[in-house]
Motif scaffolding. Structure first.
Motif, PDB file in Angstrom:
ATOM      1  N   PHE A   1      12.370  12.540  -7.396  1.00 14.96           N
ATOM      2  CA  PHE A   1      12.885  12.086  -7.896  1.00 14.96           C
ATOM      3  C   PHE A   1      12.507  10.845  -7.815  1.00 14.96           C
ATOM      4  CE2 PHE A   1      16.353  15.207  -7.760  1.00 14.96           C
ATOM      5  CZ  PHE A   1      16.613  15.054  -6.340  1.00 14.96           C
ATOM      6  N   PRO A   2      11.371  10.678  -9.078  1.00 13.02           N
ATOM      7  CA  PRO A   2      10.451   9.652  -9.340  1.00 13.02           C
ATOM      8  C   PRO A   2      11.253   8.789 -10.302  1.00 13.02           C
ATOM      9  CG  PRO A   2       9.893  11.099 -10.187  1.00 13.02           C
ATOM     10  CD  PRO A   2      10.754  12.069  -9.003  1.00 13.02           C
ATOM     11  N   SER A   3      10.995   7.353 -10.301  1.00 13.02           N
ATOM     12  CA  SER A   3      11.432   6.543 -11.334  1.00 13.02           C
ATOM     13  C   SER A   3      10.912   6.863 -12.294  1.00 13.02           C
ATOM     14  CB  SER A   3      11.052   4.665 -11.024  1.00 13.02           C
ATOM     15  OG  SER A   3      11.444   4.316 -12.434  1.00 13.02           O
ATOM     16  N   GLN A   4      11.552   6.637 -13.417  1.00  9.01           N
ATOM     17  CA  GLN A   4      10.911   7.092 -15.004  1.00  9.01           C
ATOM     18  C   GLN A   4      10.124   5.923 -15.771  1.00  9.01           C
ATOM     19  OE1 GLN A   4      13.936   7.382 -18.314  1.00  9.01           O
ATOM     20  NE2 GLN A   4      15.563   6.821 -16.725  1.00  9.01           N
ATOM     21  N   TYR A   5      10.671   4.841 -14.947  1.00  9.07           N
ATOM     22  CA  TYR A   5       9.733   3.925 -15.566  1.00  9.07           C
ATOM     23  C   TYR A   5       8.458   2.953 -14.390  1.00  9.07           C
ATOM     24  CZ  TYR A   5      14.454   3.289 -17.742  1.00  9.07           C
ATOM     25  OH  TYR A   5      16.027   3.332 -18.737  1.00  9.07           O
ATOM     26  N   TRP A   6       8.892   3.084 -13.549  1.00 11.21           N
ATOM     27  CA  TRP A   6       7.388   2.742 -12.344  1.00 11.21           C
ATOM     28  C   TRP A   6       7.634   3.247 -11.101  1.00 11.21           C
ATOM     29  CZ3 TRP A   6       3.571   0.291 -13.093  1.00 11.21           C
ATOM     30  CH2 TRP A   6       2.992  -0.744 -11.615  1.00 11.21           C
ATOM     31  N   LEU A   7       5.922   4.500 -10.811  1.00 10.76           N
ATOM     32  CA  LEU A   7       6.436   4.760  -9.570  1.00 10.76           C
ATOM     33  C   LEU A   7       5.774   3.514  -8.701  1.00 10.76           C
ATOM     34  CD1 LEU A   7       4.453   7.775 -11.645  1.00 10.76           C
ATOM     35  CD2 LEU A   7       7.247   7.743 -10.000  1.00 10.76           C
ATOM     36  N   GLY A   8       5.684   2.878  -8.579  1.00 17.31           N
ATOM     37  CA  GLY A   8       4.646   1.601  -8.252  1.00 17.31           C
ATOM     38  C   GLY A   8       5.707   1.801  -6.315  1.00 17.31           C
ATOM     39  N   ARG A   9       7.248   1.606  -6.294  1.00 17.94           N
ATOM     40  CA  ARG A   9       8.151   1.827  -4.717  1.00 17.94           C
ATOM     41  C   ARG A   9       7.945   2.945  -4.536  1.00 17.94           C
ATOM     42  NH1 ARG A   9      13.374   3.354  -4.965  1.00 17.94           N
ATOM     43  NH2 ARG A   9      13.476   3.740  -6.724  1.00 17.94           N
ATOM     44  N   SER A  10       7.628   2.223  -3.161  1.00 19.16           N
ATOM     45  CA  SER A  10       7.298   3.252  -2.051  1.00 19.16           C
ATOM     46  C   SER A  10       8.129   3.900  -1.414  1.00 19.16           C
ATOM     47  CB  SER A  10       6.207   2.489  -1.097  1.00 19.16           C
ATOM     48  OG  SER A  10       7.356   1.136  -0.113  1.00 19.16           O
ATOM     49  N   ALA A  11       9.761   2.609  -2.140  1.00 20.64           N
ATOM     50  CA  ALA A  11      10.627   3.974  -1.251  1.00 20.64           C
ATOM     51  C   ALA A  11      11.564   5.176  -1.989  1.00 20.64           C
ATOM     52  CB  ALA A  11      11.865   2.803  -1.371  1.00 20.64           C
ATOM     53  N   GLN A  12      11.001   5.073  -3.449  1.00 17.95           N
ATOM     54  CA  GLN A  12      11.132   6.871  -4.095  1.00 17.95           C
ATOM     55  C   GLN A  12      10.390   7.821  -3.209  1.00 17.95           C
ATOM     56  OE1 GLN A  12       9.481   6.526  -8.073  1.00 17.95           O
ATOM     57  NE2 GLN A  12       9.410   4.245  -7.377  1.00 17.95           N
ATOM     58  N   TYR A  13       9.411   7.307  -2.791  1.00 22.29           N
ATOM     59  CA  TYR A  13       8.319   9.123  -1.627  1.00 22.29           C
ATOM     60  C   TYR A  13       9.056   9.433  -1.179  1.00 22.29           C
ATOM     61  CZ  TYR A  13       5.003   7.138  -5.364  1.00 22.29           C
ATOM     62  OH  TYR A  13       4.607   7.093  -6.958  1.00 22.29           O
ATOM     63  N   ASP A  14       9.470  10.886  -0.800  1.00 21.96           N
ATOM     64  CA  ASP A  14       9.537  11.360   0.298  1.00 21.96           C
ATOM     65  C   ASP A  14       8.746  11.876   1.363  1.00 21.96           C
ATOM     66  OD1 ASP A  14      10.899  12.676  -2.451  1.00 21.96           O
ATOM     67  OD2 ASP A  14      12.491  11.747  -0.889  1.00 21.96           O
ATOM     68  N   TYR A  15       7.297  12.478   0.619  1.00 23.78           N
ATOM     69  CA  TYR A  15       6.663  12.759   2.060  1.00 23.78           C
ATOM     70  C   TYR A  15       5.190  12.206   2.040  1.00 23.78           C
ATOM     71  CZ  TYR A  15       9.216  16.732   1.668  1.00 23.78           C
ATOM     72  OH  TYR A  15       9.994  17.590   1.679  1.00 23.78           O
ATOM     73  N   TRP A  16       4.382  11.859   2.947  1.00 23.67           N
ATOM     74  CA  TRP A  16       3.899  10.700   3.426  1.00 23.67           C
ATOM     75  C   TRP A  16       2.105  11.711   3.717  1.00 23.67           C
ATOM     76  CZ3 TRP A  16       3.177   5.746   1.051  1.00 23.67           C
ATOM     77  CH2 TRP A  16       4.332   5.642   0.657  1.00 23.67           C
ATOM     78  N   GLY A  17       1.017  11.490   3.822  1.00 23.59           N
ATOM     79  CA  GLY A  17      -0.105  12.219   4.611  1.00 23.59           C
ATOM     80  C   GLY A  17      -0.253  10.991   6.070  1.00 23.59           C
ATOM     81  N   GLN A  18      -0.988  11.208   6.862  1.00 24.94           N
ATOM     82  CA  GLN A  18      -1.980  10.234   7.420  1.00 24.94           C
ATOM     83  C   GLN A  18      -2.612   9.559   7.196  1.00 24.94           C
ATOM     84  OE1 GLN A  18      -0.462  10.042  10.618  1.00 24.94           O
ATOM     85  NE2 GLN A  18       1.183  11.690   9.764  1.00 24.94           N
ATOM     86  N   GLY A  19      -3.523   9.130   6.135  1.00 27.75           N
ATOM     87  CA  GLY A  19      -4.209   8.507   5.533  1.00 27.75           C
ATOM     88  C   GLY A  19      -5.013   8.530   5.903  1.00 27.75           C
ATOM     89  N   THR A  20      -6.110   8.221   4.788  1.00 23.84           N
ATOM     90  CA  THR A  20      -7.766   8.024   5.188  1.00 23.84           C
ATOM     91  C   THR A  20      -8.867   6.852   4.879  1.00 23.84           C
ATOM     92  OG1 THR A  20      -9.754   9.452   3.998  1.00 23.84           O
ATOM     93  CG2 THR A  20      -8.775   9.089   2.883  1.00 23.84           C
ATOM     94  N   GLN A  21      -9.335   6.735   5.757  1.00 19.83           N
ATOM     95  CA  GLN A  21     -10.115   5.316   5.978  1.00 19.83           C
ATOM     96  C   GLN A  21     -10.889   5.315   4.254  1.00 19.83           C
ATOM     97  OE1 GLN A  21      -9.738   2.082   7.865  1.00 19.83           O
ATOM     98  NE2 GLN A  21     -10.863   1.223   6.102  1.00 19.83           N
ATOM     99  N   VAL A  22     -11.114   4.054   3.618  1.00 16.21           N
ATOM    100  CA  VAL A  22     -11.999   3.685   2.989  1.00 16.21           C
ATOM    101  C   VAL A  22     -12.934   1.819   3.205  1.00 16.21           C
ATOM    102  CG1 VAL A  22     -12.561   3.127   0.433  1.00 16.21           C
ATOM    103  CG2 VAL A  22     -11.264   5.063   0.812  1.00 16.21           C
ATOM    104  N   THR A  23     -13.869   2.268   3.453  1.00 18.88           N
ATOM    105  CA  THR A  23     -14.631   1.015   3.429  1.00 18.88           C
ATOM    106  C   THR A  23     -15.971   0.688   2.635  1.00 18.88           C
ATOM    107  OG1 THR A  23     -14.311   1.437   5.997  1.00 18.88           O
ATOM    108  CG2 THR A  23     -15.832  -0.098   5.630  1.00 18.88           C
ATOM    109  N   VAL A  24     -15.671  -0.646   2.158  1.00 14.08           N
ATOM    110  CA  VAL A  24     -16.497  -0.938   1.258  1.00 14.08           C
ATOM    111  C   VAL A  24     -17.136  -1.994   1.737  1.00 14.08           C
ATOM    112  CG1 VAL A  24     -16.885  -1.187  -1.158  1.00 14.08           C
ATOM    113  CG2 VAL A  24     -15.045  -0.226  -0.949  1.00 14.08           C
ATOM    114  N   SER A  25     -18.627  -2.084   1.843  1.00  8.47           N
ATOM    115  CA  SER A  25     -19.414  -2.874   1.700  1.00  8.47           C
ATOM    116  C   SER A  25     -19.766  -3.886   0.968  1.00  8.47           C
ATOM    117  CB  SER A  25     -20.893  -2.543   3.171  1.00  8.47           C
ATOM    118  OG  SER A  25     -21.449  -1.623   2.554  1.00  8.47           O
ATOM    119  N   SER A  26     -20.331  -5.329   1.117  1.00  4.25           N
ATOM    120  CA  SER A  26     -20.642  -6.074   0.029  1.00  4.25           C
ATOM    121  C   SER A  26     -22.293  -5.798   0.373  1.00  4.25           C
ATOM    122  CB  SER A  26     -20.283  -8.065   0.696  1.00  4.25           C
ATOM    123  OG  SER A  26     -20.260  -7.700   1.532  1.00  4.25           O
TER     124      SER A  26
END
Length: 126
Positions: free
Chosen positions: A101-126
């Motif tokens: 049930f996402p907000s019709q205004y802004w999707l940036g609030r994490s509390a509205q998300y029901d499912y999450w993945g485990q994550g993937t690492q991104v590393t950017v070297s200078s």
């Protein structure tokens, strides 16, 4: 069992590109908004981008606008994050998420998300 599995992370030099994928299984995610968040060491998790089901409208954090592009393939139950012009400050663990049930205004609030993945690492070297 519902699963969101991220892939595509890695090590890249500044200015380079990566494409993250988030494959969903265990149920259909039709009607769900799909989003990406990230968390750098010692920092709070922050919103990156998200895309709605209906119409496919998108939201982006100011820090990634013009560099990142989110898209979805509902036939594959997959959402993508194309990341271009990467900077060292983009280094983080990237998480995908799904909101019934996402907000019709802004999707940036994490509390509205029901499912999450485990994550993937991104590393950017200078």
């Amino acid at each position: 069992q519902v699963q969101l599995v991220e892939s595509g992370g890695g090590l890249v030099q500044a200015g380079g590109s990566l494409r993250l994928s988030c494959a969903a299984s265990g149920r259909t995610f039709s009607g769900y908004a799909r989003g990406w968040f990230r968390q750098a060491p010692g920092k709070e998790r922050e919103f990156v981008s998200a895309i709605r089901w209906s119409g496919g409208s998108t939201d982006y954090a100011d820090s990634v606008k013009g560099r990142f592009l989110i898209s979805r393939d509902d036939g594959k139950n997959t959402v993508y994050l194309q990341m271009n012009s990467l900077r060292p400050e983009d280094t983080a663990v990237y998480y995908c998420a799904a909101a019934r049930f996402p907000s019709q205004y802004w999707l940036g609030r994490s509390a509205q998300y029901d499912y999450w993945g485990q994550g993937t690492q991104v590393t950017v070297s200078s």
